[in-house]
Design a protein around this motif. Structure first.
Motif, mmCIF file in Angstrom:
data_model
loop_
_atom_site.group_PDB
_atom_site.id
_atom_site.type_symbol
_atom_site.label_atom_id
_atom_site.label_comp_id
_atom_site.label_asym_id
_atom_site.label_seq_id
_atom_site.Cartn_x
_atom_site.Cartn_y
_atom_site.Cartn_z
ATOM 1 N N CYS A 110 7.694 -8.186 25.037
ATOM 2 C CA CYS A 110 8.231 -9.524 25.285
ATOM 3 C C CYS A 110 7.171 -10.565 25.617
ATOM 4 O O CYS A 110 7.453 -11.741 25.593
ATOM 5 N N SER A 111 5.981 -10.168 25.977
ATOM 6 C CA SER A 111 4.962 -11.164 26.275
ATOM 7 C C SER A 111 3.702 -10.783 25.536
ATOM 8 O O SER A 111 3.596 -9.699 24.981
ATOM 9 N N GLY A 112 2.712 -11.654 25.519
ATOM 10 C CA GLY A 112 1.561 -11.430 24.676
ATOM 11 C C GLY A 112 0.290 -10.959 25.325
ATOM 12 O O GLY A 112 -0.720 -10.836 24.653
ATOM 13 N N THR A 113 0.258 -10.673 26.628
ATOM 14 C CA THR A 113 -0.973 -10.227 27.278
ATOM 15 C C THR A 113 -0.793 -8.802 27.789
ATOM 16 O O THR A 113 0.112 -8.537 28.575
ATOM 17 N N PHE A 114 -1.697 -7.900 27.324
ATOM 18 C CA PHE A 114 -1.585 -6.486 27.682
ATOM 19 C C PHE A 114 -2.971 -5.901 27.885
ATOM 20 O O PHE A 114 -3.919 -6.268 27.203
ATOM 21 N N ALA A 115 -3.072 -4.951 28.792
ATOM 22 C CA ALA A 115 -4.299 -4.176 28.972
ATOM 23 C C ALA A 115 -4.086 -2.842 28.267
ATOM 24 O O ALA A 115 -3.332 -1.998 28.749
ATOM 25 N N PRO A 116 -4.717 -2.645 27.108
ATOM 26 C CA PRO A 116 -4.528 -1.378 26.387
ATOM 27 C C PRO A 116 -5.001 -0.182 27.219
ATOM 28 O O PRO A 116 -5.978 -0.276 27.951
ATOM 29 N N ILE A 117 -4.280 0.922 27.086
ATOM 30 C CA ILE A 117 -4.646 2.173 27.752
ATOM 31 C C ILE A 117 -4.669 3.258 26.687
ATOM 32 O O ILE A 117 -3.699 3.431 25.948
ATOM 33 N N ALA A 118 -5.801 3.977 26.595
ATOM 34 C CA ALA A 118 -5.951 5.036 25.607
ATOM 35 C C ALA A 118 -6.451 6.307 26.280
ATOM 36 O O ALA A 118 -7.076 6.259 27.340
ATOM 37 N N VAL A 119 -6.164 7.439 25.656
ATOM 38 C CA VAL A 119 -6.639 8.738 26.143
ATOM 39 C C VAL A 119 -7.651 9.260 25.135
ATOM 40 O O VAL A 119 -7.353 9.346 23.941
ATOM 41 N N ILE A 120 -8.864 9.582 25.625
ATOM 42 C CA ILE A 120 -9.887 10.189 24.783
ATOM 43 C C ILE A 120 -10.053 11.640 25.220
ATOM 44 O O ILE A 120 -9.805 11.973 26.384
ATOM 45 N N GLY A 121 -10.451 12.494 24.298
ATOM 46 C CA GLY A 121 -10.586 13.910 24.632
ATOM 47 C C GLY A 121 -11.821 14.530 24.008
ATOM 48 O O GLY A 121 -12.388 14.010 23.053
ATOM 49 N N ILE A 138 2.647 -2.886 16.912
ATOM 50 C CA ILE A 138 3.192 -3.651 18.033
ATOM 51 C C ILE A 138 3.942 -4.855 17.473
ATOM 52 O O ILE A 138 3.458 -5.511 16.552
ATOM 53 N N ILE A 139 5.096 -5.136 18.035
ATOM 54 C CA ILE A 139 5.833 -6.355 17.707
ATOM 55 C C ILE A 139 5.936 -7.162 18.989
ATOM 56 O O ILE A 139 6.508 -6.690 19.976
ATOM 57 N N VAL A 140 5.359 -8.356 18.980
ATOM 58 C CA VAL A 140 5.429 -9.243 20.142
ATOM 59 C C VAL A 140 6.449 -10.317 19.815
ATOM 60 O O VAL A 140 6.287 -11.073 18.851
ATOM 61 N N SER A 141 7.530 -10.359 20.597
ATOM 62 C CA SER A 141 8.585 -11.338 20.333
ATOM 63 C C SER A 141 8.255 -12.650 21.037
ATOM 64 O O SER A 141 7.586 -12.671 22.070
ATOM 65 N N ALA A 142 8.725 -13.737 20.452
ATOM 66 C CA ALA A 142 8.535 -15.060 21.046
ATOM 67 C C ALA A 142 9.379 -15.145 22.299
ATOM 68 O O ALA A 142 10.400 -14.469 22.425
ATOM 69 N N PRO A 143 8.973 -15.987 23.254
ATOM 70 C CA PRO A 143 9.799 -16.154 24.457
ATOM 71 C C PRO A 143 11.203 -16.615 24.081
ATOM 72 O O PRO A 143 11.378 -17.443 23.182
ATOM 73 N N ALA A 144 12.165 -16.045 24.744
ATOM 74 C CA ALA A 144 13.560 -16.384 24.453
ATOM 75 C C ALA A 144 13.903 -17.767 24.978
ATOM 76 O O ALA A 144 13.436 -18.175 26.037
ATOM 77 N N VAL A 145 14.687 -18.502 24.223
ATOM 78 C CA VAL A 145 15.184 -19.807 24.650
ATOM 79 C C VAL A 145 16.672 -19.639 24.912
ATOM 80 O O VAL A 145 17.433 -19.266 24.021
ATOM 81 N N MET A 146 17.056 -19.893 26.136
ATOM 82 C CA MET A 146 18.455 -19.712 26.513
ATOM 83 C C MET A 146 19.279 -20.932 26.096
ATOM 84 O O MET A 146 18.876 -22.068 26.352
ATOM 85 N N PRO A 147 20.408 -20.710 25.452
ATOM 86 C CA PRO A 147 21.277 -21.833 25.101
ATOM 87 C C PRO A 147 21.940 -22.377 26.361
ATOM 88 O O PRO A 147 22.003 -21.691 27.387
ATOM 89 N N PRO A 148 22.408 -23.612 26.311
ATOM 90 C CA PRO A 148 23.096 -24.147 27.494
ATOM 91 C C PRO A 148 24.354 -23.334 27.788
ATOM 92 O O PRO A 148 24.995 -22.829 26.871
ATOM 93 N N VAL A 149 24.658 -23.204 29.052
ATOM 94 C CA VAL A 149 25.836 -22.444 29.470
ATOM 95 C C VAL A 149 26.980 -23.420 29.699
ATOM 96 O O VAL A 149 26.850 -24.369 30.462
#
Length: 168
Positions: free
Chosen positions: A55-66, A142-153
């Motif tokens: 849902c957001s665009g900033t991530f710290a990748p984590i990988a396992v090496i062996g 990876i699919i990063v979705s755009a921030p959701a825009v809430m319609p008026p209630v």
């Protein structure tokens, strides 16, 4: 009547063994016939995050090496790429004994909205040539979705005339 049991199969090149297991039935192990274990083989075991739909665009990748070989790995170069473009590189140092792994957390990366591929590559274990290069990289989609825009209630209990006065 047939019964399907989950089976786990592991080819462990570092020890030259083939292992198979079934849930509740035990484990079986055999030598890999004619296999000579590599003395220098570092591998990207997995990319733990990011993966999937985010849902957001900033991530710290984590990988396992062996270490899949018989010699201890004390250094290697690690690169990470976004959509085929290098986004960073580090020179890792440590003590990776045969058959063990280590989890690496990278600096946060910013992903734009859309579909992306994160790839982790390793090279030059102990400053040498990796004898099994096929396990030196791994990629996650990876699919990063755009921030959701809430319609008026608009509360359903307002009369029709009041609905036209609701501010958005």
């Amino acid at each position: 009547q047939t019964c399907a049991l989950p089976i786990y199969l592991d080819i462990h090149y570092g020890t030259g063994k083939l292992r198979a297991a079934t849930y509740g039935r035990g484990i079986w192990e055999s030598d890999l016939n004619g296999f000579v274990p590599a003395t220098l083989d570092a591998a990207v075991i997995s990319i733990l995050q990011p993966s999937g739909v985010l849902c957001s665009g900033t991530f710290a990748p984590i990988a396992v090496i062996g270490n899949m070989a018989t010699d201890t790995v004390t250094s290697l170069d690690i690169q990470w790429l976004i959509d085929g473009v290098q986004a960073g590189q580090i020179h890792w140092t440590g003590q990776l004994l045969p058959g063990t792994d280590d989890t690496i957390t990278f600096s946060p990366l910013v992903f734009a909205s859309g579909n992306h591929q994160l790839e982790i590559r390793i090279d030059a274990p102990n400053g040498g040539v990796d004898q099994q290069p096929l396990n030196d990289h791994r990629a996650n989609s990876i699919i990063v979705s755009a921030p959701a825009v809430m319609p008026p209630v608009i509360p359903p209990f307002l009369p029709k005339s009041a609905k036209s006065m609701v501010m958005t």
